[in-house]
Design a protein around this motif. Sequence first.
Motif, mmCIF file in Angstrom:
data_model
loop_
_atom_site.group_PDB
_atom_site.id
_atom_site.type_symbol
_atom_site.label_atom_id
_atom_site.label_comp_id
_atom_site.label_asym_id
_atom_site.label_seq_id
_atom_site.Cartn_x
_atom_site.Cartn_y
_atom_site.Cartn_z
ATOM 1 N N SER A 119 0.815 -1.217 0.000
ATOM 2 C CA SER A 119 0.000 0.000 0.000
ATOM 3 C C SER A 119 0.850 1.269 0.000
ATOM 4 C CB SER A 119 -0.939 0.007 1.207
ATOM 5 O OG SER A 119 -0.253 0.316 2.419
ATOM 6 N N ILE A 120 2.115 1.164 0.430
ATOM 7 C CA ILE A 120 2.985 2.346 0.437
ATOM 8 C C ILE A 120 4.095 2.233 -0.614
ATOM 9 C CG2 ILE A 120 2.534 2.850 2.876
ATOM 10 C CD1 ILE A 120 5.346 1.673 3.482
ATOM 11 N N GLU A 121 3.922 1.308 -1.564
ATOM 12 C CA GLU A 121 4.968 1.079 -2.558
ATOM 13 C C GLU A 121 5.278 2.335 -3.366
ATOM 14 O OE1 GLU A 121 6.219 -2.233 -5.949
ATOM 15 O OE2 GLU A 121 4.222 -2.303 -5.015
ATOM 16 N N SER A 122 4.257 3.087 -3.742
ATOM 17 C CA SER A 122 4.498 4.300 -4.529
ATOM 18 C C SER A 122 5.277 5.324 -3.719
ATOM 19 C CB SER A 122 3.169 4.905 -4.999
ATOM 20 O OG SER A 122 2.351 5.249 -3.901
ATOM 21 N N ARG A 123 5.017 5.381 -2.433
ATOM 22 C CA ARG A 123 5.751 6.316 -1.567
ATOM 23 C C ARG A 123 7.209 5.870 -1.418
ATOM 24 N NH1 ARG A 123 4.454 7.636 4.777
ATOM 25 N NH2 ARG A 123 5.920 9.376 5.003
ATOM 26 N N ILE A 124 7.428 4.568 -1.295
ATOM 27 C CA ILE A 124 8.798 4.045 -1.214
ATOM 28 C C ILE A 124 9.588 4.446 -2.453
ATOM 29 C CG2 ILE A 124 10.166 1.917 -1.209
ATOM 30 C CD1 ILE A 124 7.848 0.627 0.408
ATOM 31 N N LEU A 125 8.955 4.328 -3.614
ATOM 32 C CA LEU A 125 9.619 4.697 -4.872
ATOM 33 C C LEU A 125 9.877 6.190 -4.960
ATOM 34 C CD1 LEU A 125 7.854 2.405 -7.490
ATOM 35 C CD2 LEU A 125 10.326 2.559 -7.111
ATOM 36 N N SER A 126 8.866 6.986 -4.591
ATOM 37 C CA SER A 126 9.015 8.438 -4.715
ATOM 38 C C SER A 126 10.087 8.976 -3.769
ATOM 39 C CB SER A 126 7.677 9.137 -4.449
ATOM 40 O OG SER A 126 7.266 8.959 -3.104
ATOM 41 N N GLU A 127 10.265 8.299 -2.628
ATOM 42 C CA GLU A 127 11.299 8.717 -1.671
ATOM 43 C C GLU A 127 12.649 8.066 -1.971
ATOM 44 O OE1 GLU A 127 11.024 10.958 0.657
ATOM 45 O OE2 GLU A 127 8.872 11.329 0.449
ATOM 46 N N GLU A 128 12.688 7.274 -3.052
ATOM 47 C CA GLU A 128 13.913 6.598 -3.494
ATOM 48 C C GLU A 128 14.534 5.738 -2.392
ATOM 49 O OE1 GLU A 128 16.420 9.671 -5.068
ATOM 50 O OE2 GLU A 128 15.326 9.715 -6.964
ATOM 51 N N ARG A 129 13.672 4.962 -1.755
ATOM 52 C CA ARG A 129 14.120 4.058 -0.704
ATOM 53 C C ARG A 129 14.123 2.629 -1.225
ATOM 54 N NH1 ARG A 129 16.110 7.469 0.837
ATOM 55 N NH2 ARG A 129 17.692 5.873 1.077
ATOM 56 N N THR A 130 14.954 1.787 -0.612
ATOM 57 C CA THR A 130 14.988 0.361 -0.918
ATOM 58 C C THR A 130 14.381 -0.392 0.258
ATOM 59 O OG1 THR A 130 16.972 0.566 -2.290
ATOM 60 C CG2 THR A 130 16.455 -1.619 -1.427
ATOM 61 N N PHE A 131 13.269 -1.079 0.000
ATOM 62 C CA PHE A 131 12.602 -1.890 1.017
ATOM 63 C C PHE A 131 12.655 -3.351 0.563
ATOM 64 C CE2 PHE A 131 9.626 0.535 4.025
ATOM 65 C CZ PHE A 131 10.447 1.641 4.072
ATOM 66 N N ILE A 132 13.196 -4.220 1.400
ATOM 67 C CA ILE A 132 13.277 -5.648 1.109
ATOM 68 C C ILE A 132 12.544 -6.398 2.211
ATOM 69 C CG2 ILE A 132 14.803 -7.611 0.657
ATOM 70 C CD1 ILE A 132 17.029 -5.529 0.068
ATOM 71 N N THR A 133 11.588 -7.218 1.827
ATOM 72 C CA THR A 133 10.801 -7.953 2.807
ATOM 73 C C THR A 133 10.875 -9.454 2.555
ATOM 74 O OG1 THR A 133 8.626 -8.058 3.885
ATOM 75 C CG2 THR A 133 8.636 -7.822 1.485
ATOM 76 N N ASP A 134 10.327 -10.231 3.498
ATOM 77 C CA ASP A 134 10.343 -11.698 3.399
ATOM 78 C C ASP A 134 11.769 -12.223 3.244
ATOM 79 O OD1 ASP A 134 7.620 -11.507 3.574
ATOM 80 O OD2 ASP A 134 7.190 -12.722 1.828
ATOM 81 N N GLY A 135 12.647 -11.769 4.145
ATOM 82 C CA GLY A 135 14.030 -12.225 4.114
ATOM 83 C C GLY A 135 14.247 -13.447 4.991
ATOM 84 N N GLY A 136 15.332 -14.164 4.758
ATOM 85 C CA GLY A 136 15.643 -15.368 5.508
ATOM 86 C C GLY A 136 15.717 -16.561 4.577
ATOM 87 N N TYR A 137 15.326 -17.746 5.081
ATOM 88 C CA TYR A 137 15.367 -18.920 4.195
ATOM 89 C C TYR A 137 13.974 -19.394 3.806
ATOM 90 C CZ TYR A 137 13.975 -22.752 7.315
ATOM 91 O OH TYR A 137 13.267 -23.599 8.114
ATOM 92 N N HIS A 138 12.961 -19.204 4.690
ATOM 93 C CA HIS A 138 11.591 -19.517 4.281
ATOM 94 C C HIS A 138 10.636 -18.627 5.075
ATOM 95 C CE1 HIS A 138 9.857 -21.884 7.690
ATOM 96 N NE2 HIS A 138 8.737 -21.909 6.988
ATOM 97 N N PRO A 139 10.290 -17.486 4.494
ATOM 98 C CA PRO A 139 10.516 -17.092 3.098
ATOM 99 C C PRO A 139 11.941 -16.599 2.850
ATOM 100 C CG PRO A 139 9.433 -15.314 4.279
ATOM 101 C CD PRO A 139 9.507 -16.469 5.244
ATOM 102 N N GLY A 140 12.282 -16.475 1.573
ATOM 103 C CA GLY A 140 13.545 -15.868 1.193
ATOM 104 C C GLY A 140 14.384 -16.647 0.210
ATOM 105 N N VAL A 141 14.404 -17.987 0.341
ATOM 106 C CA VAL A 141 15.258 -18.796 -0.525
ATOM 107 C C VAL A 141 14.478 -19.589 -1.584
ATOM 108 C CG1 VAL A 141 16.894 -20.727 -0.576
ATOM 109 C CG2 VAL A 141 17.156 -18.931 1.124
ATOM 110 N N PRO A 142 13.306 -20.163 -1.271
ATOM 111 C CA PRO A 142 12.612 -20.963 -2.298
ATOM 112 C C PRO A 142 12.398 -20.231 -3.616
ATOM 113 C CG PRO A 142 11.617 -21.359 -0.168
ATOM 114 C CD PRO A 142 12.608 -20.250 0.039
ATOM 115 N N GLY A 143 11.947 -18.992 -3.559
ATOM 116 C CA GLY A 143 11.772 -18.226 -4.795
ATOM 117 C C GLY A 143 13.082 -17.984 -5.513
#
Length: 373
Positions: A119-143
Amino acid sequence: MKQLLIFGGYGNAGKLLSSCLLRYTRNTRVIIAGRDMVKAGNFADKLKILYPVERVSHVYCNAFDKNSIIKALKNVDMIVVAASSLHFVRNIAEAAIETQTDYYDIQLSLPHKNDYLRSIESRILSEERTFITDGGYHPGVPGAMIHWSSQQLAGLETANIYAALRMNWRELKFSSSTISEMLEEFEYFDNSVYENNEWKKPKWSESTYYDFEDNFHELQCTPMMMEEIKLAPDKTPGLKNTAFYISGFNKFVDYFLLPIIWFGVKYLPSSFRKPLGGLFRWGLRFGKPPFGVKLVSECSGKSGSCKLQMFHEDGYLMTVIPVVACLKQYLKGTIPTGLHLQAWAVNPDNFFDDISEMGIDVKLTVSNLVPVS
């Protein structure tokens, strides 16, 4: 020097993550953050014995209090959320944006977190920020395994991931918030699989068994939806079949306690959560060796097939090392601004190379492999 604030840096995962970041990255400063300044300070002092003092510090940070997060993020490049704070993602994300800080979390892939971040993705882009979610091994590695296979196989059509989870829960200490989030995962559990170009929900009676070979042999596995798996068909044109299958905890929990807990979190009042959590915590103690975590991808396409395996005896290291591998790419500036899932943000070749170099056992088996041109 990049400054990374590890929120929950003195917890089970946070301690390992802080130590591994200092060991495997250069020109980084780690800030141990949380509500308990005594625990944060004591752990920071232990790290200062092993690493240069200027690379380690600690600070107060409370997910309940957005102002404390803003204060803690002064001159910080990224906040890494390693604490059980799913219900405070809004406070943390807003504080990050307001202070021009990047964001990373190793939390569960649950709808309310991912829905809010989208829901805040457009704001993240406009503020030129890098947001990374679902980190680790599960979630994070299968994909990431699917991502890697799609670059190796021409016309990837099937990509199934299997996880054996055998933790020595008896030796681990959990906060009540951690147990609460694990119960919440049962509440939102989705067993969808992608078969013949459509999502389906198999019957609970339709068990899947997978032979993990030398570590755990054959185990019963249940399909488990995660955001990175849901995105796989869109990210991989031509993919017809994909799913993530995970083994249970131990026989006592799987066959006796989980049906009770699942019914409780679905249908009983919230006042039952605490006793259900206690029941779950007690049941976890019945796990027996061999302990460890193993991930296996079985992928095939028009040009052949490949099998990628990862194993480590320590489940927390299995979580933390992929995080460090992803953050190494972030520190090099190869992950652009915007909202990303770890699995699809990383360069998979470098990701799995780094994971192997940091101590995870990675094995690759291929058959008639023809690289994608």
